[in-house]
Design a protein around this motif. Structure first.
Motif, PDB file in Angstrom:
ATOM      1  N   VAL A 246      12.080  -6.978  -1.270  1.00  4.31           N
ATOM      2  CA  VAL A 246      11.998  -5.850  -0.320  1.00  4.31           C
ATOM      3  C   VAL A 246      10.438  -5.484   0.014  1.00  4.31           C
ATOM      4  CG1 VAL A 246      12.543  -3.285  -0.313  1.00  4.31           C
ATOM      5  CG2 VAL A 246      14.149  -4.855  -1.463  1.00  4.31           C
ATOM      6  N   ASN A 247      10.418  -5.157   1.301  1.00  2.16           N
ATOM      7  CA  ASN A 247       8.966  -4.915   1.761  1.00  2.16           C
ATOM      8  C   ASN A 247       9.234  -3.355   2.335  1.00  2.16           C
ATOM      9  OD1 ASN A 247       6.534  -4.429   2.988  1.00  2.16           O
ATOM     10  ND2 ASN A 247       7.174  -5.838   5.026  1.00  2.16           N
ATOM     11  N   VAL A 248       8.315  -2.556   1.424  1.00  2.71           N
ATOM     12  CA  VAL A 248       8.520  -1.039   1.553  1.00  2.71           C
ATOM     13  C   VAL A 248       7.425  -0.664   2.423  1.00  2.71           C
ATOM     14  CG1 VAL A 248       8.767   1.115   0.259  1.00  2.71           C
ATOM     15  CG2 VAL A 248       9.682  -1.023  -0.771  1.00  2.71           C
ATOM     16  N   GLY A 249       7.900   0.474   3.553  1.00  2.25           N
ATOM     17  CA  GLY A 249       6.925   0.883   4.276  1.00  2.25           C
ATOM     18  C   GLY A 249       6.432   2.324   3.980  1.00  2.25           C
ATOM     19  N   PHE A 250       5.170   2.586   4.015  1.00  2.00           N
ATOM     20  CA  PHE A 250       4.808   4.065   3.545  1.00  2.00           C
ATOM     21  C   PHE A 250       4.082   4.636   4.664  1.00  2.00           C
ATOM     22  CE2 PHE A 250       4.902   1.248  -0.147  1.00  2.00           C
ATOM     23  CZ  PHE A 250       5.540   2.053  -1.228  1.00  2.00           C
ATOM     24  N   PRO A 251       4.025   6.022   4.605  1.00  2.00           N
ATOM     25  CA  PRO A 251       3.177   6.709   5.488  1.00  2.00           C
ATOM     26  C   PRO A 251       1.842   6.204   5.671  1.00  2.00           C
ATOM     27  CG  PRO A 251       4.516   8.364   4.180  1.00  2.00           C
ATOM     28  CD  PRO A 251       4.472   6.838   3.455  1.00  2.00           C
ATOM     29  N   GLN A 252       1.169   6.098   6.883  1.00  2.00           N
ATOM     30  CA  GLN A 252       0.016   5.544   7.014  1.00  2.00           C
ATOM     31  C   GLN A 252      -0.375   4.258   6.457  1.00  2.00           C
ATOM     32  OE1 GLN A 252       0.002   9.056   5.880  1.00  2.00           O
ATOM     33  NE2 GLN A 252       0.526   9.376   8.189  1.00  2.00           N
ATOM     34  N   ASN A 253       0.713   3.312   5.938  1.00  2.00           N
ATOM     35  CA  ASN A 253       0.611   2.387   5.219  1.00  2.00           C
ATOM     36  C   ASN A 253       0.030   2.243   3.919  1.00  2.00           C
ATOM     37  OD1 ASN A 253       2.261   0.759   7.334  1.00  2.00           O
ATOM     38  ND2 ASN A 253       0.324   0.617   8.644  1.00  2.00           N
ATOM     39  N   LEU A 254       0.019   3.415   3.058  1.00  2.00           N
ATOM     40  CA  LEU A 254      -0.657   3.605   2.034  1.00  2.00           C
ATOM     41  C   LEU A 254       0.464   3.891   0.921  1.00  2.00           C
ATOM     42  CD1 LEU A 254      -3.075   6.498   2.959  1.00  2.00           C
ATOM     43  CD2 LEU A 254      -3.723   4.128   3.040  1.00  2.00           C
ATOM     44  N   PRO A 255       0.411   2.827   0.090  1.00  2.00           N
ATOM     45  CA  PRO A 255       1.444   2.521  -0.617  1.00  2.00           C
ATOM     46  C   PRO A 255       1.137   3.794  -1.876  1.00  2.00           C
ATOM     47  CG  PRO A 255       0.435   0.374  -0.402  1.00  2.00           C
ATOM     48  CD  PRO A 255      -0.478   1.395   0.371  1.00  2.00           C
ATOM     49  N   LEU A 256       2.305   4.366  -2.324  1.00  2.00           N
ATOM     50  CA  LEU A 256       2.353   5.292  -3.293  1.00  2.00           C
ATOM     51  C   LEU A 256       2.521   4.733  -4.587  1.00  2.00           C
ATOM     52  CD1 LEU A 256       4.176   8.132  -1.501  1.00  2.00           C
ATOM     53  CD2 LEU A 256       1.699   7.671  -1.361  1.00  2.00           C
ATOM     54  N   PRO A 257       1.656   5.128  -5.666  1.00  2.00           N
ATOM     55  CA  PRO A 257       2.038   4.613  -6.906  1.00  2.00           C
ATOM     56  C   PRO A 257       3.216   5.140  -7.427  1.00  2.00           C
ATOM     57  CG  PRO A 257       0.303   6.162  -7.140  1.00  2.00           C
ATOM     58  CD  PRO A 257       0.505   5.875  -5.697  1.00  2.00           C
ATOM     59  N   GLY A 258       4.077   4.407  -8.467  1.00  2.00           N
ATOM     60  CA  GLY A 258       5.158   4.637  -9.183  1.00  2.00           C
ATOM     61  C   GLY A 258       6.239   4.701  -8.127  1.00  2.00           C
ATOM     62  N   THR A 259       6.232   4.040  -6.934  1.00  2.00           N
ATOM     63  CA  THR A 259       7.487   3.997  -6.203  1.00  2.00           C
ATOM     64  C   THR A 259       8.506   2.675  -6.712  1.00  2.00           C
ATOM     65  OG1 THR A 259       6.118   4.724  -4.128  1.00  2.00           O
ATOM     66  CG2 THR A 259       8.316   3.369  -3.625  1.00  2.00           C
ATOM     67  N   LYS A 260       9.597   3.042  -6.862  1.00  2.00           N
ATOM     68  CA  LYS A 260      10.592   2.027  -7.339  1.00  2.00           C
ATOM     69  C   LYS A 260      11.859   1.905  -6.160  1.00  2.00           C
ATOM     70  CE  LYS A 260       9.885   3.188 -12.168  1.00  2.00           C
ATOM     71  NZ  LYS A 260      10.672   3.842 -13.371  1.00  2.00           N
ATOM     72  N   VAL A 261      12.342   0.822  -6.433  1.00  2.00           N
ATOM     73  CA  VAL A 261      13.371   0.343  -5.617  1.00  2.00           C
ATOM     74  C   VAL A 261      14.567  -0.041  -6.387  1.00  2.00           C
ATOM     75  CG1 VAL A 261      14.354  -1.515  -3.967  1.00  2.00           C
ATOM     76  CG2 VAL A 261      11.858  -0.603  -3.524  1.00  2.00           C
ATOM     77  N   SER A 262      15.790   0.570  -6.043  1.00  2.00           N
ATOM     78  CA  SER A 262      16.936   0.058  -6.553  1.00  2.00           C
ATOM     79  C   SER A 262      18.078  -0.460  -5.828  1.00  2.00           C
ATOM     80  CB  SER A 262      17.327   1.288  -7.424  1.00  2.00           C
ATOM     81  OG  SER A 262      17.892   2.252  -6.591  1.00  2.00           O
ATOM     82  N   VAL A 263      18.641  -1.332  -6.215  1.00  2.00           N
ATOM     83  CA  VAL A 263      19.716  -2.141  -5.478  1.00  2.00           C
ATOM     84  C   VAL A 263      21.041  -2.389  -6.076  1.00  2.00           C
ATOM     85  CG1 VAL A 263      20.153  -4.552  -4.610  1.00  2.00           C
ATOM     86  CG2 VAL A 263      17.937  -3.527  -4.655  1.00  2.00           C
ATOM     87  N   GLN A 264      21.962  -2.062  -5.311  1.00  2.00           N
ATOM     88  CA  GLN A 264      23.361  -1.952  -5.728  1.00  2.00           C
ATOM     89  C   GLN A 264      24.378  -2.894  -5.025  1.00  2.00           C
ATOM     90  OE1 GLN A 264      25.443   1.902  -5.930  1.00  2.00           O
ATOM     91  NE2 GLN A 264      27.079   1.244  -7.120  1.00  2.00           N
ATOM     92  N   LEU A 265      24.916  -3.717  -5.896  1.00  2.00           N
ATOM     93  CA  LEU A 265      25.665  -4.717  -5.004  1.00  2.00           C
ATOM     94  C   LEU A 265      27.418  -4.535  -5.203  1.00  2.00           C
ATOM     95  CD1 LEU A 265      26.018  -7.467  -3.616  1.00  2.00           C
ATOM     96  CD2 LEU A 265      26.357  -8.500  -5.894  1.00  2.00           C
TER      97      LEU A 265
END
Length: 267
Positions: A246-265
């Motif tokens: 997953v490529n995650v987009g952030f405001p002003q392209n500044l990654p936020l620490p602690g961001t997590k991605v969850s996926v459900q199949l």
């Protein structure tokens, strides 16, 4: 054709796009999992179709069309017709369909185009839903043949030169809910890319695929790559795995620490 002086963008091979979002996998955004399970983008509260009847006029060349994107007032409504989107303008009484196999439809050598280069000017109004306040808003063109220049309220948004792939533009800073905004799309039929895209085909022009708006949170999925790992020769009881990138987009392209991605199949 845009307000930065690139009047001959359609004859500049080094320029393939301006302000266009990076290409991504085809997927839709939904406000809830229940909406997503329907698997119909029209049911998403974060999607708004702009298909339908647009104002339209066909100019002889891009230079004649340029003023309409740069804030020229649309007071002479009698000079405008209408056209359905998506469609090709040749299918609605403008210019004519032209079929060629080997020869190009004009004599000029690449990257140059003919002086008579049909250029369609599309215009319509749109309004952002109030529920989209605080969301990232993207304008999506499914396909335009061949050069697409986009303006919102007379402000240059961007340019795309690939007639068979979508073009998406982030218009968050240009729009707000509750008011009508003017969208102008200028489509140039022939460009330096016409020789690259040359094949046994009909020469047609226009917004030939759907146009829409969609919203996402400011932290959003920018792209997704999913790779299944399955041994078809193995017993059905053997586990398989799914690799998700997953490529995650952030405001002003500044990654936020602690961001997590969850996926459900879901089956």
């Amino acid at each position: 054709m845009l307000q930065n002086g690139l009047i001959h963008a359609w004859e500049n091979p080094e320029l393939t796009s301006l302000n266009k979002l990076p290409p991504r996998a085809s997927f839709d955004s939904f406000a809830t999992a229940r909406q997503a399970l329907v698997r119909d983008r029209e049911k998403s509260s974060w999607h708004q179709s702009l298909d339908g009847v647009w104002q339209f006029r066909l100019e002889r060349n891009p230079a004649d069309a340029q003023p309409f994107g740069e804030g020229r007032p649309f007071t002479d409504s009698a000079a405008w017709g209408t056209i359905p989107v998506p469609s090709n303008w040749q299918m609605h009484g403008h210019d004519r369909p032209h079929y060629t196999n080997v020869k190009m439809p004009f004599r000029e050598e690449p990257p140059f185009t003919p002086p008579e280069n049909p250029t369609g000017v599309y215009r319509r109004l749109f309004r952002i839903p109030s529920a989209w306040q605080g969301k990232r808003i993207v304008l999506h063109f499914g396909g335009a043949d061949s050069v697409l220049a986009v303006y919102v309220d007379g402000v240059a948004v961007g340019l795309s030169k690939d007639s068979r792939l979508p073009a998406e533009f982030d218009i968050t800073s240009l729009v707000r809910p509750g008011i009508d905004h003017e969208l102008v799309a200028i489509v140039v039929q022939y460009s330096d890319a016409s020789s690259i895209e040359d094949q046994d085909q009909w020469r047609l022009g226009g917004l030939h695929r759907s146009v829409s708006l969609y919203a996402t949170p400011f932290i959003h999925f920018a792209d997704v790559k999913i790779t299944p790992h399955l041994d078809a020769a193995a017993p059905a009881t053997k586990p398989a795995s799914l690799e998700v990138l997953v490529n995650v987009g952030f405001p002003q392209n500044l990654p936020l620490p602690g961001t997590k991605v969850s996926v459900q199949l879901l089956d």
